[in-house]
Design an enzyme around this catalytic site. Structure first.
Site, PDB file in Angstrom:
ATOM      1  N   GLU A 212       3.898  16.191 -18.469  1.00 52.31           N
ATOM      2  CA  GLU A 212       4.483  15.685 -19.720  1.00 52.31           C
ATOM      3  C   GLU A 212       5.667  16.517 -20.193  1.00 52.31           C
ATOM      4  O   GLU A 212       6.089  16.399 -21.338  1.00 52.31           O
ATOM      5  CB  GLU A 212       3.410  15.660 -20.815  1.00 52.31           C
ATOM      6  CG  GLU A 212       2.305  14.665 -20.532  1.00 52.31           C
ATOM      7  CD  GLU A 212       1.229  14.670 -21.596  1.00 52.31           C
ATOM      8  OE1 GLU A 212       1.215  15.592 -22.441  1.00 52.31           O
ATOM      9  OE2 GLU A 212       0.402  13.754 -21.580  1.00 52.31           O
ATOM     10  N   LYS A 344      -3.878   4.766 -27.606  1.00 56.91           N
ATOM     11  CA  LYS A 344      -3.150   4.522 -26.345  1.00 56.91           C
ATOM     12  C   LYS A 344      -3.492   3.093 -25.953  1.00 56.91           C
ATOM     13  O   LYS A 344      -4.649   2.816 -25.598  1.00 56.91           O
ATOM     14  CB  LYS A 344      -3.644   5.463 -25.250  1.00 56.91           C
ATOM     15  CG  LYS A 344      -3.349   6.945 -25.428  1.00 56.91           C
ATOM     16  CD  LYS A 344      -4.146   7.752 -24.398  1.00 56.91           C
ATOM     17  CE  LYS A 344      -3.761   9.229 -24.380  1.00 56.91           C
ATOM     18  NZ  LYS A 344      -4.762  10.041 -23.640  1.00 56.91           N
TER      19      LYS A 344
HETATM   20  C1  PEP Z   1      -4.040  13.025 -23.132  1.00 58.60           C
HETATM   21  O1  PEP Z   1      -5.097  13.417 -22.630  1.00 58.60           O
HETATM   22  O2  PEP Z   1      -3.925  12.996 -24.346  1.00 58.60           O
HETATM   23  C2  PEP Z   1      -2.940  12.541 -22.279  1.00 58.60           C
HETATM   24  C3  PEP Z   1      -1.820  12.065 -22.804  1.00 58.60           C
HETATM   25  O3  PEP Z   1      -3.098  12.661 -20.947  1.00 58.60           O
HETATM   26  P1  PEP Z   1      -3.473  11.464 -19.959  1.00 58.60           P
HETATM   27  O4  PEP Z   1      -2.436  10.404 -20.115  1.00 58.60           O
HETATM   28  O5  PEP Z   1      -3.433  12.136 -18.620  1.00 58.60           O
HETATM   29  O6  PEP Z   1      -4.832  10.977 -20.360  1.00 58.60           O
HETATM   30 MG    MG Z   2      -5.945  13.797 -24.771  1.00 61.18          MG
END
Ligand code: PEP
Ligand code: MG
Length: 436
Positions: A212, A344
């Site tokens: 990231e 998400k």
């Molecule tokens: C997270 O865990 O908040 C994250 C953004 O990672 P991933 O997309 O790998 O779950």
């Molecule tokens: Mg997370």
């Protein structure tokens, strides 16, 4: 009524170089929306699976077999689009099409509908049910604010290689900023100063980054947090004032269910459930964290509630714990497990599922943090989703083309801050940053 006149899908690659699905939807022969699904590396066990058996090709086959159902549908109503998607794949978890196709289809449709209505995507989404009536200021009196950008400055865990910290993310948030421009600039300054500090303490530091865009140094958890705190202080900031640190512990990565222990193999220690609560609490207190994500594993609702009770002013946030699932969020809220939750869209699958989650958050007083995935596209829909859902924070990283794309979109949206977006209605106005 606007109507979808064309739909097309293809295989593309995400920021990690993994294949994913991209969908184009055209409305009324003119307005095309496009979306490519992101993917996670630290994935919650209750998340929607990205693809059915057969991967991207199987999802593309489902899309082409059902193109006739999609054309003619009304993309201007996220609920109506959800019904079309559910006709194709009625089972929970999208086992036939995969969550990635549900994501790409529903977001591409929303983008094309917003274009056809001549509205910015955040306003189109802010007017959709079940979100609109759950928010404190419903249309037409809606006020949109900017979420605080929350950015990864140092990566470990599942996002970086051996030698880096066990904890997944050290995050920066410019909590003292009054404007989104200042908040983005401040996060960039801290990220840059942190590199200088890492280089100074280890001339062998290569400048390598995690998935990231956070630096990925050979440091343990403690030293990594100390370096992040020093970067803030070197710039003249006081932690908890102009800037604050956050941590995504991503504790499910460390959790060994067969032994009921958290295994920190890079740092060389183990925690039982009680020790993990103390470990997380100690870091929250000493580094004045404003944000603590997944401080315990994804099924430890009661342990999260203990941390939540100890730190009423910290955003004690569920990610793998709540997986953008409205029913799980209701359970977490009832038990006092968190006061904030990650949104998400692809954890849930489609946009409608995510709007249900946002509505559940609003009803239960849970702050939302709209978030990227570690494997991202270069698109910026989540900047609009963060504003539309009244999110407190937008977790999108600090650097890296696919991360900066989201920040740059906030800057573009900010141009309409005082004059609205041109149609003279009051609810266009965007006033200041979210309340933390
Ligand atoms: C997270 O865990 O908040 C994250 C953004 O990672 P991933 O997309 O790998 O779950
Ligand atoms: Mg997370």
């Amino acid at each position: 009524m606007p109507a979808i006149t064309a739909v097309r899908g293809r295989l593309v690659y995400n920021s990690r170089g993994s294949p994913t699905i991209e969908v184009d939807i055209t409305t009324d022969g003119t307005h095309t929306g496009r979306a490519a699904a992101p993917s996670g590396a630290s994935v919650g066990i209750h998340e929607t699976a990205s693809f059915p058996e057969g991967g991207v090709a199987a999802s593309l086959q489902v899309l082409s077999d059902n193109a006739g159902r999609i054309t003619g549908a009304d993309p201007g109503d996220v609920g109506a689009m959800n019904k079309v998607i559910r006709e194709i794949d009625p089972e929970p978890g999208y086992p036939k099409m995969g969550g990635s196709l549900a994501f790409a289809l529903s977001i591409a449709a929303a983008e094309s509908a917003a274009k056809s209505a001549g509205k910015p995507l955040y306003r189109f989404l802010g007017e959709q049910e079940p979100l609109a009536s759950a928010l404190p200021s419903a249309p037409p009196a809606r006020r949109y604010r900017f979420p605080f950008p929350l950015g990864n400055i140092l990566g470990g865990g599942a996002h970086a290689g051996p030698g880096t910290p066990d904890i997944q993310e050290i995050l920066i948030c410019a909590t003292g900023s009054d404007t989104v421009q200042d908040a983005i600039r401040t996060n960039l300054e801290v990220h840059s100063e942190l590199r200088r500090i890492l280089q100074e303490s280890d001339p062998g530091f290569s400048g390598g980054k995690g998935d990231e865009g956070g630096w990925a140094p050979r440091l343990d958890n403690e030293k990594a947090l100390q370096a992040a705190a020093r970067a803030c202080e070197n710039l003249g900031f006081t932690l908890g004032r102009e800037v604050s640190l956050g941590v995504d512990f991503a504790s499910s990565t460390q959790w060994d269910a067969s032994r009921s222990r958290y295994v920190y193999d890079r740092a060389g220690f183990e925690n039982d459930a009680g020790e993990q609560i103390e470990f997380a609490s100690d870091l929250i207190s000493r580094f004045k964290l404003i944000y603590a994500e997944d401080a315990v594993h994804e099924e430890a609702f009661e342990d999260m509630a203990q941390i939540r009770a100890r730190f009423p002013d910290v955003l004690v946030t569920g990610d793998d714990l709540t997986v953008t699932n409205a029913a799980i969020l209701e359970r977490a809220a009832r038990g006092g497990s968190c006061n904030a939750a990650i949104l998400k869209v692809n954890q849930a699958g489609g946009l409608y599922d995510a709007l249900e989650f946002a509505a559940a958050g609003a009803r239960n007083g849970i702050g939302l943090v709209t978030s990227h995935r570690s494997g991202e596209s270069t698109e910026s829909h989540i900047s609009h989703i963060g504003i539309a859902t009244g999110s407190k924070m937008l977790k999108v990283g600090v650097v890296g083309g696919e991360r900066v794309a989201k920040l740059n979109e906030l800057l573009r949206i900010a141009e309409s801050r005082d004059g609205g977006d041109g149609d003279g209605t009051e609810h266009d106005l965007i006033q200041g940053m979210a309340e933390l």
